[in-house]
Scaffold this motif. Sequence first.
Motif, PDB file in Angstrom:
ATOM      1  N   ARG A  69     -19.562  73.633  34.702  1.00 35.96           N
ATOM      2  CA  ARG A  69     -19.194  73.569  36.124  1.00 35.96           C
ATOM      3  C   ARG A  69     -20.069  72.569  36.881  1.00 35.96           C
ATOM      4  N   MET A  70     -21.352  72.497  36.523  1.00 38.89           N
ATOM      5  CA  MET A  70     -22.250  71.535  37.181  1.00 38.89           C
ATOM      6  C   MET A  70     -21.813  70.102  36.914  1.00 38.89           C
ATOM      7  N   GLU A  71     -21.369  69.828  35.699  1.00 40.17           N
ATOM      8  CA  GLU A  71     -20.950  68.475  35.337  1.00 40.17           C
ATOM      9  C   GLU A  71     -19.708  68.043  36.107  1.00 40.17           C
ATOM     10  N   LYS A  72     -18.916  68.998  36.578  1.00 42.79           N
ATOM     11  CA  LYS A  72     -17.702  68.682  37.325  1.00 42.79           C
ATOM     12  C   LYS A  72     -17.975  68.388  38.801  1.00 42.79           C
ATOM     13  N   LEU A  73     -19.196  68.691  39.279  1.00 38.94           N
ATOM     14  CA  LEU A  73     -19.529  68.455  40.680  1.00 38.94           C
ATOM     15  C   LEU A  73     -19.670  66.958  40.944  1.00 38.94           C
ATOM     16  N   SER A  74     -19.294  66.551  42.146  1.00 38.06           N
ATOM     17  CA  SER A  74     -19.505  65.153  42.535  1.00 38.06           C
ATOM     18  C   SER A  74     -20.999  64.929  42.761  1.00 38.06           C
ATOM     19  N   ASP A  75     -21.411  63.668  42.848  1.00 38.55           N
ATOM     20  CA  ASP A  75     -22.820  63.359  43.082  1.00 38.55           C
ATOM     21  C   ASP A  75     -23.316  63.981  44.388  1.00 38.55           C
ATOM     22  N   GLN A  76     -22.485  63.917  45.413  1.00 35.87           N
ATOM     23  CA  GLN A  76     -22.870  64.461  46.719  1.00 35.87           C
ATOM     24  C   GLN A  76     -22.999  65.989  46.654  1.00 35.87           C
ATOM     25  N   GLU A  77     -22.063  66.660  45.999  1.00 38.72           N
ATOM     26  CA  GLU A  77     -22.125  68.120  45.867  1.00 38.72           C
ATOM     27  C   GLU A  77     -23.345  68.536  45.054  1.00 38.72           C
ATOM     28  N   LEU A  78     -23.616  67.808  43.984  1.00 38.52           N
ATOM     29  CA  LEU A  78     -24.758  68.113  43.138  1.00 38.52           C
ATOM     30  C   LEU A  78     -26.069  67.938  43.903  1.00 38.52           C
ATOM     31  N   HIS A  79     -26.160  66.860  44.688  1.00 40.30           N
ATOM     32  CA  HIS A  79     -27.373  66.608  45.470  1.00 40.30           C
ATOM     33  C   HIS A  79     -27.572  67.701  46.518  1.00 40.30           C
ATOM     34  N   SER A  80     -26.495  68.102  47.162  1.00 36.01           N
ATOM     35  CA  SER A  80     -26.575  69.167  48.166  1.00 36.01           C
ATOM     36  C   SER A  80     -27.044  70.473  47.535  1.00 36.01           C
ATOM     37  N   PHE A  81     -26.517  70.784  46.367  1.00 32.92           N
ATOM     38  CA  PHE A  81     -26.902  72.002  45.658  1.00 32.92           C
ATOM     39  C   PHE A  81     -28.365  71.950  45.239  1.00 32.92           C
ATOM     40  N   ALA A  82     -28.809  70.790  44.743  1.00 38.79           N
ATOM     41  CA  ALA A  82     -30.213  70.628  44.323  1.00 38.79           C
ATOM     42  C   ALA A  82     -31.152  70.802  45.514  1.00 38.79           C
ATOM     43  N   LYS A  83     -30.764  70.311  46.687  1.00 39.30           N
ATOM     44  CA  LYS A  83     -31.600  70.487  47.882  1.00 39.30           C
ATOM     45  C   LYS A  83     -31.701  71.955  48.251  1.00 39.30           C
ATOM     46  N   GLN A  84     -30.601  72.685  48.096  1.00 39.08           N
ATOM     47  CA  GLN A  84     -30.623  74.111  48.396  1.00 39.08           C
ATOM     48  C   GLN A  84     -31.511  74.863  47.407  1.00 39.08           C
ATOM     49  N   VAL A  85     -31.500  74.444  46.152  1.00 37.18           N
ATOM     50  CA  VAL A  85     -32.350  75.072  45.138  1.00 37.18           C
ATOM     51  C   VAL A  85     -33.812  74.823  45.479  1.00 37.18           C
ATOM     52  N   ASP A  86     -34.136  73.607  45.950  1.00 39.44           N
ATOM     53  CA  ASP A  86     -35.519  73.290  46.322  1.00 39.44           C
ATOM     54  C   ASP A  86     -36.017  74.200  47.434  1.00 39.44           C
ATOM     55  N   THR A  87     -35.137  74.583  48.361  1.00 39.86           N
ATOM     56  CA  THR A  87     -35.582  75.464  49.446  1.00 39.86           C
ATOM     57  C   THR A  87     -35.825  76.879  48.945  1.00 39.86           C
ATOM     58  N   LEU A  88     -35.187  77.263  47.833  1.00 41.78           N
ATOM     59  CA  LEU A  88     -35.419  78.593  47.261  1.00 41.78           C
ATOM     60  C   LEU A  88     -36.789  78.704  46.619  1.00 41.78           C
ATOM     61  N   TYR A  89     -37.253  77.617  46.011  1.00 42.70           N
ATOM     62  CA  TYR A  89     -38.532  77.595  45.304  1.00 42.70           C
ATOM     63  C   TYR A  89     -39.440  76.536  45.906  1.00 42.70           C
ATOM     64  N   PRO A  90     -39.883  76.709  47.162  1.00 42.77           N
ATOM     65  CA  PRO A  90     -40.685  75.663  47.791  1.00 42.77           C
ATOM     66  C   PRO A  90     -42.017  75.433  47.082  1.00 42.77           C
ATOM     67  N   GLY A  91     -42.618  76.485  46.541  1.00 48.11           N
ATOM     68  CA  GLY A  91     -43.892  76.322  45.860  1.00 48.11           C
ATOM     69  C   GLY A  91     -43.763  76.452  44.359  1.00 48.11           C
ATOM     70  N   GLY A  92     -42.578  76.630  43.890  1.00 49.14           N
ATOM     71  CA  GLY A  92     -42.383  76.845  42.462  1.00 49.14           C
ATOM     72  C   GLY A  92     -42.882  78.211  42.057  1.00 49.14           C
ATOM     73  N   ASP A  93     -42.896  78.484  40.775  1.00 51.68           N
ATOM     74  CA  ASP A  93     -43.363  79.776  40.282  1.00 51.68           C
ATOM     75  C   ASP A  93     -44.851  79.957  40.525  1.00 51.68           C
ATOM     76  N   LEU A  94     -45.609  78.876  40.477  1.00 56.96           N
ATOM     77  CA  LEU A  94     -47.046  78.951  40.720  1.00 56.96           C
ATOM     78  C   LEU A  94     -47.323  79.412  42.142  1.00 56.96           C
TER      79      LEU A  94
END
Length: 87
Positions: free
Chosen positions: A35-60
């Motif tokens: 499903r990720m491979e089917k996303l457009s570049d813009q959709e993938l970038h938007s999703f990656a930005k949202q993931v970054d906000t979930l883990y601002p400091g990472g697991d550490l």
Amino acid sequence: TRAADMDTIQRALESKLVAQKLQQAGLSTPEVKSRMEKLSDQELHSFAKQVDTLYPGGDLGVIIAILVIAILVVVFLKIQNKKIIIQ
């Protein structure tokens, strides 16, 4: 870039909590990757930005936050002359 966004999302998918939630939703790892491979570049970038906000400091960052809270609890108990006894 697309590769960097895919790496960001892949790191999040490797998290035990995320993997467990996806499994509960009935999605396998190959399905998610497909499903990720089917996303457009813009959709993938938007999703990656949202993931970054979930883990601002990472697991550490989470581990450090837990340690700071534990230290504050111990200091607070010491100030009040309380003892922690684990049996």
